[in-house]
Design a protein around this motif. Sequence first.
Motif, PDB file in Angstrom:
ATOM      1  N   LEU A   1     -30.899  77.112  -4.318  1.00 48.59           N
ATOM      2  CA  LEU A   1     -31.686  76.270  -5.048  1.00 48.59           C
ATOM      3  C   LEU A   1     -30.424  75.333  -5.906  1.00 48.59           C
ATOM      4  O   LEU A   1     -30.761  74.082  -6.335  1.00 48.59           O
ATOM      5  CB  LEU A   1     -32.366  76.983  -6.475  1.00 48.59           C
ATOM      6  N   GLU A   2     -29.125  75.792  -6.168  1.00 48.39           N
ATOM      7  CA  GLU A   2     -28.266  74.993  -6.673  1.00 48.39           C
ATOM      8  C   GLU A   2     -27.676  74.096  -5.868  1.00 48.39           C
ATOM      9  O   GLU A   2     -27.550  72.903  -6.171  1.00 48.39           O
ATOM     10  CB  GLU A   2     -27.176  76.099  -6.871  1.00 48.39           C
ATOM     11  N   THR A   3     -27.796  74.344  -4.372  1.00 46.31           N
ATOM     12  CA  THR A   3     -27.669  73.159  -3.663  1.00 46.31           C
ATOM     13  C   THR A   3     -28.551  72.087  -3.725  1.00 46.31           C
ATOM     14  O   THR A   3     -28.127  70.726  -3.703  1.00 46.31           O
ATOM     15  CB  THR A   3     -27.553  73.683  -2.071  1.00 46.31           C
ATOM     16  N   ILE A   4     -29.724  72.385  -3.799  1.00 44.56           N
ATOM     17  CA  ILE A   4     -30.720  71.254  -4.081  1.00 44.56           C
ATOM     18  C   ILE A   4     -30.660  70.627  -5.303  1.00 44.56           C
ATOM     19  O   ILE A   4     -30.568  69.582  -5.359  1.00 44.56           O
ATOM     20  CB  ILE A   4     -32.131  72.369  -4.003  1.00 44.56           C
ATOM     21  N   GLU A   5     -30.428  71.290  -6.264  1.00 38.60           N
ATOM     22  CA  GLU A   5     -30.156  70.856  -7.715  1.00 38.60           C
ATOM     23  C   GLU A   5     -29.073  69.890  -7.829  1.00 38.60           C
ATOM     24  O   GLU A   5     -29.103  68.641  -8.355  1.00 38.60           O
ATOM     25  CB  GLU A   5     -30.326  71.949  -8.815  1.00 38.60           C
ATOM     26  N   ALA A   6     -27.960  70.553  -7.287  1.00 33.61           N
ATOM     27  CA  ALA A   6     -26.639  69.443  -7.374  1.00 33.61           C
ATOM     28  C   ALA A   6     -26.764  68.113  -6.542  1.00 33.61           C
ATOM     29  O   ALA A   6     -26.348  67.350  -7.208  1.00 33.61           O
ATOM     30  CB  ALA A   6     -25.475  70.608  -6.703  1.00 33.61           C
ATOM     31  N   ASN A   7     -27.319  68.390  -5.371  1.00 34.44           N
ATOM     32  CA  ASN A   7     -27.771  67.048  -4.629  1.00 34.44           C
ATOM     33  C   ASN A   7     -28.435  66.106  -5.274  1.00 34.44           C
ATOM     34  O   ASN A   7     -28.141  64.818  -5.384  1.00 34.44           O
ATOM     35  CB  ASN A   7     -27.993  67.478  -3.209  1.00 34.44           C
ATOM     36  N   ARG A   8     -29.621  66.632  -5.717  1.00 37.80           N
ATOM     37  CA  ARG A   8     -30.523  65.811  -6.596  1.00 37.80           C
ATOM     38  C   ARG A   8     -29.688  65.122  -7.662  1.00 37.80           C
ATOM     39  O   ARG A   8     -30.027  64.067  -8.161  1.00 37.80           O
ATOM     40  CB  ARG A   8     -31.599  66.419  -7.171  1.00 37.80           C
ATOM     41  N   TYR A   9     -29.156  65.841  -8.410  1.00 35.37           N
ATOM     42  CA  TYR A   9     -28.351  65.248  -9.703  1.00 35.37           C
ATOM     43  C   TYR A   9     -27.353  64.453  -9.272  1.00 35.37           C
ATOM     44  O   TYR A   9     -27.277  63.274  -9.965  1.00 35.37           O
ATOM     45  CB  TYR A   9     -27.526  66.747 -10.305  1.00 35.37           C
ATOM     46  N   ILE A  10     -26.329  64.447  -8.323  1.00 32.94           N
ATOM     47  CA  ILE A  10     -25.328  63.649  -7.945  1.00 32.94           C
ATOM     48  C   ILE A  10     -26.127  62.414  -7.271  1.00 32.94           C
ATOM     49  O   ILE A  10     -25.492  61.203  -7.311  1.00 32.94           O
ATOM     50  CB  ILE A  10     -24.385  64.231  -7.009  1.00 32.94           C
ATOM     51  N   ALA A  11     -26.905  62.494  -6.542  1.00 29.80           N
ATOM     52  CA  ALA A  11     -27.707  61.238  -5.898  1.00 29.80           C
ATOM     53  C   ALA A  11     -28.032  60.384  -7.019  1.00 29.80           C
ATOM     54  O   ALA A  11     -28.304  59.241  -6.915  1.00 29.80           O
ATOM     55  CB  ALA A  11     -29.028  61.589  -5.127  1.00 29.80           C
ATOM     56  N   LYS A  12     -28.581  60.512  -8.233  1.00 34.71           N
ATOM     57  CA  LYS A  12     -28.672  59.639  -9.211  1.00 34.71           C
ATOM     58  C   LYS A  12     -27.565  58.891  -9.787  1.00 34.71           C
ATOM     59  O   LYS A  12     -27.937  57.689 -10.387  1.00 34.71           O
ATOM     60  CB  LYS A  12     -29.311  60.571 -10.676  1.00 34.71           C
ATOM     61  N   TYR A  13     -26.467  59.282  -9.351  1.00 35.27           N
ATOM     62  CA  TYR A  13     -25.153  58.450 -10.106  1.00 35.27           C
ATOM     63  C   TYR A  13     -24.258  57.832  -9.154  1.00 35.27           C
ATOM     64  O   TYR A  13     -23.628  57.046  -9.458  1.00 35.27           O
ATOM     65  CB  TYR A  13     -24.438  59.768 -10.848  1.00 35.27           C
ATOM     66  N   ILE A  14     -24.671  57.942  -7.684  1.00 32.41           N
ATOM     67  CA  ILE A  14     -23.595  57.350  -6.706  1.00 32.41           C
ATOM     68  C   ILE A  14     -24.414  56.610  -5.614  1.00 32.41           C
ATOM     69  O   ILE A  14     -25.461  57.097  -5.559  1.00 32.41           O
ATOM     70  CB  ILE A  14     -22.573  58.409  -6.347  1.00 32.41           C
ATOM     71  N   ASP A  15     -24.083  55.798  -5.174  1.00 35.51           N
ATOM     72  CA  ASP A  15     -24.441  55.200  -4.032  1.00 35.51           C
ATOM     73  C   ASP A  15     -23.767  55.505  -2.283  1.00 35.51           C
ATOM     74  O   ASP A  15     -23.817  54.976  -1.572  1.00 35.51           O
ATOM     75  CB  ASP A  15     -24.873  53.960  -3.937  1.00 35.51           C
ATOM     76  N   TYR A  16     -22.999  56.491  -2.630  1.00 34.35           N
ATOM     77  CA  TYR A  16     -22.142  57.014  -1.324  1.00 34.35           C
ATOM     78  C   TYR A  16     -23.023  57.988  -0.611  1.00 34.35           C
ATOM     79  O   TYR A  16     -23.631  58.698  -1.200  1.00 34.35           O
ATOM     80  CB  TYR A  16     -20.939  57.662  -1.762  1.00 34.35           C
ATOM     81  N   PRO A  17     -22.731  58.039   0.940  1.00 35.60           N
ATOM     82  CA  PRO A  17     -23.475  58.996   1.319  1.00 35.60           C
ATOM     83  C   PRO A  17     -23.451  60.281   1.133  1.00 35.60           C
ATOM     84  O   PRO A  17     -22.375  60.749   0.722  1.00 35.60           O
ATOM     85  CB  PRO A  17     -23.235  58.733   2.991  1.00 35.60           C
TER      86      PRO A  17
END
Length: 359
Positions: free
Chosen positions: A181-197
Amino acid sequence: MSNWFRRRATKLIRVGNISIGGGSPIVIQSMTNTDTHDLQSTLEQIKRLQEVGCEIVRISLPDIECAKLVRRIKESVTVPIVGDVHFDHRIAIEAIKNGVDKIRINPGNIGSEAKIREIVTVANEYGVPIRVGANSGSLPKDLTSLPRAQALAEAALREVRTLEKFGFENIVVSVKSSDVLETIEANRYIAKYIDYPLHVGVTEAGTLYNSLIKSSMAVGVLILEGLVDTLRISISGDPVNEVIAAKKLLTFLGMRKGVDVIACPTCARSVFDVEKVALEVEKILSNVEEDIKISVLGCIVNGIGEGKNADLGIAGTNDGVVLFYKGEIVGTYKLEEGLGKLKELTRTIVQEKLKNPAT
Ligand code: SF4
């Protein structure tokens, strides 16, 4: 191929001859577990990974000697090589000068911003991207009061901003936890702030069963949310398993061509050894990367429906088996004859698909 969900729009990053992000197909990565000083073993393992479909291979570079070996490795393999560097910026610089295709660093353990700047300057000069990111095992102390998923993402964002400060944007980012769940949440979170792959995976996911389940959940969810640009299924042991698992995950989500052998769990109605036959069929198809669905069911309760929906199907009957080929019944056979025919038709399908992938 699945097209009902949208991939997140990201920058396109080139790692050797492979593209990550920017709408490119999801890239499969793995990592050697040999001693990189042992060039022969490392090369053998990279070649095995390459043969099973690994598209980017990471190697540990614990010292300058290993960084220098990158040149010899690059001369012997075609798959792009990522150098994993910790603590000493000079190793990263040496690896880049010796032809590494990407560098994975943790700016937090490189020491000073001046050293990170030195890496960035050389990476810019050679056009080599850098992966930064955070793992649950190495969070900065000042972030530990945050929820862990957020702390992971904030730690990675901090690293990204450090590289950006030096004008560097050739970046891939990862936020990895050993918790699903942390992996899912952390990726959701960071995806909002950057446009790097995003390079996605559950870190230290464990041995085969644990990793397959954890990784399928975390990476699977994130794939369906369009957030995965490249992935590693971390598994303790032979890294070839990581690649096989990643290919199956992408195939079963309709993201890649591949084989699906449907087999029932068996019960008292089964008239043959379903597991044995399914494994034999999987073996025949092990190197095939075409869309082929084969159903192996122990009886006709579900066997007819599955068989008709598959490219090829076999189901047990009262006195043998019935075979289906492209939705039609081919015939009914005594068990041994039917199993022989199944293998023959499996090979026929492979030949047909290889000649004409559109069939
Ligand atoms: S397909 Fe037939 S043999 Fe297989 S589990 Fe179902 S009922 Fe049992």
